[in-house]
Scaffold this active site. Sequence first.
Site, PDB file in Angstrom:
ATOM      1  N   CYS A  68       5.908  -5.685  -2.184  1.00 38.88           N
ATOM      2  CA  CYS A  68       4.806  -4.684  -2.510  1.00 38.88           C
ATOM      3  C   CYS A  68       4.105  -5.284  -3.812  1.00 38.88           C
ATOM      4  CB  CYS A  68       5.384  -3.528  -2.884  1.00 38.88           C
ATOM      5  SG  CYS A  68       6.261  -3.283  -4.260  1.00 38.88           S
ATOM      6  N   HIS A 107       7.996   0.211  -6.815  1.00 37.83           N
ATOM      7  CA  HIS A 107       6.917  -0.052  -5.664  1.00 37.83           C
ATOM      8  C   HIS A 107       5.502  -0.019  -6.460  1.00 37.83           C
ATOM      9  CE1 HIS A 107       5.192  -0.115  -1.909  1.00 37.83           C
ATOM     10  NE2 HIS A 107       4.654   0.688  -1.966  1.00 37.83           N
ATOM     11  N   ASP A 122      -2.049   1.070   0.435  1.00 45.34           N
ATOM     12  CA  ASP A 122      -0.601   0.315   0.183  1.00 45.34           C
ATOM     13  C   ASP A 122      -0.279  -0.479   1.392  1.00 45.34           C
ATOM     14  OD1 ASP A 122       1.962  -0.205  -0.173  1.00 45.34           O
ATOM     15  OD2 ASP A 122       2.601   1.707  -0.207  1.00 45.34           O
TER      16      ASP A 122
END
Length: 290
Positions: A68, A107, A122
């Site tokens: 991420c 994250h 995302d």
Amino acid sequence: MDIKEYFTRISYRGSYDKPDLATLTDIFQHHVRAVPFENLSIHCGESIELDLEVTYNKIVRKKRGGWCMENNHLLSWVLKTLGYDVTLLGSKVYVPEYDAYADEIDHLLLKVVLDDKSYIVDGGFGMAYQMWQPMELISGTDQPQTPGVFRFLDESGVWYLEKVKRKQWVPNQSVSTSHNVEKEVCRRVYLFTLQPRDIEEFRSPNAHLQTAPDSLFVTKSICSLQTADGVRALVGWKLTEIKYNYKDNMDLVEIRILADEEIEKTLKEKFNITLDKKFVPINTSRLSLF
């Protein structure tokens, strides 16, 4: 760093002169289908750095993927370069085996504001919980996508993302610990606030996740990529390929255990990844990624 080189990497040939939702969605979908979510660096003697140019070189020039903090950091640069209003956010991922969220942010995700509406972008969660489109930041509204139904819930400024999974049909259940058809279930994904973050705030979790003995990313080698109709993932030696909504509101899940000599070829053919160093697969954690 060159935006046109990035577009070549993700095979994007559309327009990008107008920073609107359609362009954002198109670029985002090309990204998640071209750039794997992977932590292979940890398992072939490399470190994962948060320097943007290092990430650009890894993903764009070496045609690797990332987790991420790499995928979404790169995406933030892409979108800012195109004129989008982008803010970095931090979230705490839900761990179903412990029925708890992480204690600290682990994250990175993005908030994009377009025409006075906020969207969560995302491109770095991977597996079967990867969104395929930007999600409008509204509470309690189902947002159906090809992978399933996503929704946000706002509780006093803390936002929760959850996903309703379809039933899963697993033809060769002998290699799966699950039943032949898994039940449809609502799964929590992560929580976050709208507090703006700086990439420097992710240096500590970035280091922790690749070194802590109990980190999911240390105990599992992971490589997943979204496809035109589903997702494929190599976790340790287990190759899982999912076709979303295959029939009767069920996802088809096909699983195969690979031999050591098949790993390198599979990474190249299924994920377009060629590693510079020797890769050692691992899967010593019982934590489920699906």
